[in-house]
Write an enzyme that holds these catalytic residues in place. Structure first.
Site, PDB file in Angstrom:
ATOM      1  N   CYS A  31       0.847  -1.191   0.000  1.00  0.00           N
ATOM      2  CA  CYS A  31       0.000   0.000   0.000  1.00  0.00           C
ATOM      3  C   CYS A  31       0.884   1.243   0.000  1.00  0.00           C
ATOM      4  O   CYS A  31       2.100   1.145   0.123  1.00  0.00           O
ATOM      5  CB  CYS A  31      -0.965   0.001   1.188  1.00  0.00           C
ATOM      6  SG  CYS A  31      -0.199   0.214   2.791  1.00  0.00           S
ATOM      7  N   THR A  32       0.266   2.396  -0.125  1.00  0.00           N
ATOM      8  CA  THR A  32       1.040   3.629  -0.262  1.00  0.00           C
ATOM      9  C   THR A  32       1.921   3.921   0.939  1.00  0.00           C
ATOM     10  O   THR A  32       3.035   4.396   0.792  1.00  0.00           O
ATOM     11  CB  THR A  32       0.113   4.833  -0.538  1.00  0.00           C
ATOM     12  OG1 THR A  32      -0.888   4.862   0.472  1.00  0.00           O
ATOM     13  CG2 THR A  32      -0.535   4.730  -1.893  1.00  0.00           C
TER      14      THR A  32
END
Length: 107
Positions: free
Chosen positions: A9-10
């Protein structure tokens, strides 16, 4: 079915690990073998072995960012989804992959 997956994920923290947990649980509930690598701020953890990749019937990339070292998956069916899909609908994702693989396609 043998599954190899990468979650990312980011931020590389919560969603990465929750996606891993949800995918693992869903795959095992359906009788599949799964190996999951995580990628994030601290780099790659539990890196997929060449054997796990070679034995995989499908590669799942549950990621909101670019996955490092994707060349390892050349020639394998790849399913790309967001980490949210892996978290919120892991069973549906696995069933969809089962269906597509039984028809001879997976992307």
């Amino acid at each position: 079915m043998n599954i190899a997956a990468v979650t990312a994920c980011t931020i590389g923290v919560a969603h990465t690990y929750i996606a891993k947990e949800k995918l693992t649980e869903a795959a095992q509930n359906r009788g599949h073998t799964i190996h999951v690598e995580t990628q994030g701020n601290i780099g790659i953890e539990e890196e997929l072995s060449p054997q796990a990749i070679q034995n995989a019937d499908v590669i799942i990339l549950a990621a909101d960012i670019s996955v490092a070292k994707q060349e390892r998956f050349a020639g394998k069916p790849i399913v790309r989804v967001s980490s949210a899909v892996a978290i919120k609908q892991p069973e549906k994702l696995i069933v969809t992959i089962e269906h597509k693989l039984s028809q001879g396609c997976a992307s």
